[in-house]
Motif scaffolding. Sequence first.
Motif, mmCIF file in Angstrom:
data_model
loop_
_atom_site.group_PDB
_atom_site.id
_atom_site.type_symbol
_atom_site.label_atom_id
_atom_site.label_comp_id
_atom_site.label_asym_id
_atom_site.label_seq_id
_atom_site.Cartn_x
_atom_site.Cartn_y
_atom_site.Cartn_z
ATOM 1 N N ASP A 161 67.100 98.215 72.997
ATOM 2 C CA ASP A 161 65.656 98.465 72.931
ATOM 3 C C ASP A 161 65.297 99.387 71.763
ATOM 4 O O ASP A 161 64.359 99.118 71.013
ATOM 5 C CB ASP A 161 65.170 99.076 74.241
ATOM 6 C CG ASP A 161 65.127 98.068 75.380
ATOM 7 O OD1 ASP A 161 65.230 96.854 75.098
ATOM 8 O OD2 ASP A 161 64.991 98.488 76.540
ATOM 9 N N ASP A 162 66.019 100.488 71.617
ATOM 10 C CA ASP A 162 65.693 101.469 70.581
ATOM 11 C C ASP A 162 65.838 100.896 69.171
ATOM 12 O O ASP A 162 65.048 101.200 68.280
ATOM 13 C CB ASP A 162 66.582 102.704 70.705
ATOM 14 C CG ASP A 162 66.167 103.603 71.866
ATOM 15 O OD1 ASP A 162 65.167 103.277 72.543
ATOM 16 O OD2 ASP A 162 66.838 104.620 72.097
ATOM 17 N N TYR A 163 66.863 100.053 68.979
ATOM 18 C CA TYR A 163 67.120 99.499 67.643
ATOM 19 C C TYR A 163 66.668 98.040 67.523
ATOM 20 O O TYR A 163 66.976 97.377 66.529
ATOM 21 C CB TYR A 163 68.608 99.648 67.292
ATOM 22 C CG TYR A 163 68.978 101.088 67.010
ATOM 23 C CD1 TYR A 163 68.898 101.616 65.720
ATOM 24 C CD2 TYR A 163 69.360 101.945 68.040
ATOM 25 C CE1 TYR A 163 69.211 102.945 65.460
ATOM 26 C CE2 TYR A 163 69.666 103.281 67.799
ATOM 27 C CZ TYR A 163 69.591 103.767 66.506
ATOM 28 O OH TYR A 163 69.882 105.093 66.245
ATOM 29 N N GLU A 164 65.948 97.568 68.541
ATOM 30 C CA GLU A 164 65.355 96.221 68.535
ATOM 31 C C GLU A 164 66.388 95.139 68.224
ATOM 32 O O GLU A 164 66.140 94.186 67.470
ATOM 33 C CB GLU A 164 64.196 96.166 67.530
ATOM 34 C CG GLU A 164 63.106 97.187 67.837
ATOM 35 C CD GLU A 164 61.989 97.211 66.805
ATOM 36 O OE1 GLU A 164 61.618 96.129 66.309
ATOM 37 O OE2 GLU A 164 61.494 98.308 66.490
ATOM 38 N N LEU A 165 67.553 95.265 68.835
ATOM 39 C CA LEU A 165 68.643 94.325 68.574
ATOM 40 C C LEU A 165 68.375 92.950 69.175
ATOM 41 O O LEU A 165 68.989 91.958 68.770
ATOM 42 C CB LEU A 165 69.965 94.883 69.135
ATOM 43 C CG LEU A 165 70.400 96.249 68.591
ATOM 44 C CD1 LEU A 165 71.727 96.668 69.212
ATOM 45 C CD2 LEU A 165 70.513 96.218 67.069
ATOM 46 N N TYR A 166 67.462 92.877 70.145
ATOM 47 C CA TYR A 166 67.141 91.594 70.786
ATOM 48 C C TYR A 166 66.608 90.576 69.780
ATOM 49 O O TYR A 166 66.695 89.371 70.007
ATOM 50 C CB TYR A 166 66.110 91.794 71.900
ATOM 51 C CG TYR A 166 64.998 92.737 71.543
ATOM 52 C CD1 TYR A 166 63.988 92.389 70.669
ATOM 53 C CD2 TYR A 166 64.972 94.028 72.072
ATOM 54 C CE1 TYR A 166 62.977 93.271 70.326
ATOM 55 C CE2 TYR A 166 63.972 94.922 71.733
ATOM 56 C CZ TYR A 166 62.979 94.542 70.867
ATOM 57 O OH TYR A 166 61.994 95.407 70.512
ATOM 58 N N LYS A 167 66.066 91.043 68.647
ATOM 59 C CA LYS A 167 65.518 90.094 67.671
ATOM 60 C C LYS A 167 66.616 89.238 67.047
ATOM 61 O O LYS A 167 66.345 88.149 66.528
ATOM 62 C CB LYS A 167 64.727 90.825 66.593
ATOM 63 C CG LYS A 167 65.518 91.783 65.725
ATOM 64 C CD LYS A 167 64.579 92.562 64.827
ATOM 65 C CE LYS A 167 65.320 93.570 63.962
ATOM 66 N NZ LYS A 167 64.403 94.397 63.156
#
Length: 302
Positions: A161-167
């Motif tokens: 979530d913090d590093y937006e890795l889901y993208k």
Amino acid sequence: MLTNRILTLFVLFTLGINYVSAQYKSPDYLKYIEQYKELAIQHHKKYNIPASITLAQGLLESGAGKGRLAREGNNHFGIKCHKWDGRKIYHDDDARNECFRKYSHARDSYDDHALFLVGSDRYARLFKLNSTDYKGWAKGLQTCGYATDRAYANKLIKLIDDYELYKYDNPKFVRPVSKPKGGFPSWYRTHQVYKSNELLYVVANANDTYELIGTEFDFRAKTLRSYNEVPKEYPLSQGDVVYLEKKNKKMPRKGTRYHTVTVGESMHDIAQQHGLRLKNLYKINGKSLDYIPQEDEILRLR
């Protein structure tokens, strides 16, 4: 305008802070992500392991490549020997001087990590999950015994979530939506409006986006993301709560006072579940923004 919109939503109901991504980001973590994201994406396509999970585990287990196992053994995932015939490195972990796998290159560690998960019956049930369900994967890795840390899933989810890795799991998940001239007719609704803790909300359908929900209820997607404290590319999953107004600073007097943390719950998950603003949840519990909740821990809601 806003008052009228909320009033309209309330009628529908009777009838039937910025996200923490703005917080400090470690340059070492950002460099690591940039260095290994393509490899993680390749493994997502080849093995159906979420790229976000691969990157988060790599960051966590290797300390963004700064840990001894990564520096001296090219081991980025903390995989112990377990019937390993290759080179070895010894390191204190749960016990002293434990045996870990040693690789010639970091890429070999990434390859072995994928094969380790794919080839083990222990993790077979994870591959029945959607390959973009990073929260399900994080919870599954902990319950299947990848690590003994009771906050392991929560740590992975917070990193993602913090590093937006889901993208990196699905970079094209946002579907463009066009609104008919004059807006949607009043009968056109795919979401039921609910109310809880004095807040109006809807529940996301499969393949939903903030754009779709915003278009339906005449909100800008940016406004909905602000209410729900998520960044631009944050994906919605079926069953997620989407608030249609700002969340509470604390629980209403008749609301629940405490929350017991379960496996894989992030502070954002808890704040979203109870309709609390994320920064207030941290403040109520006297926690800093880098705090990670642990399974069975009890948090105050007011």
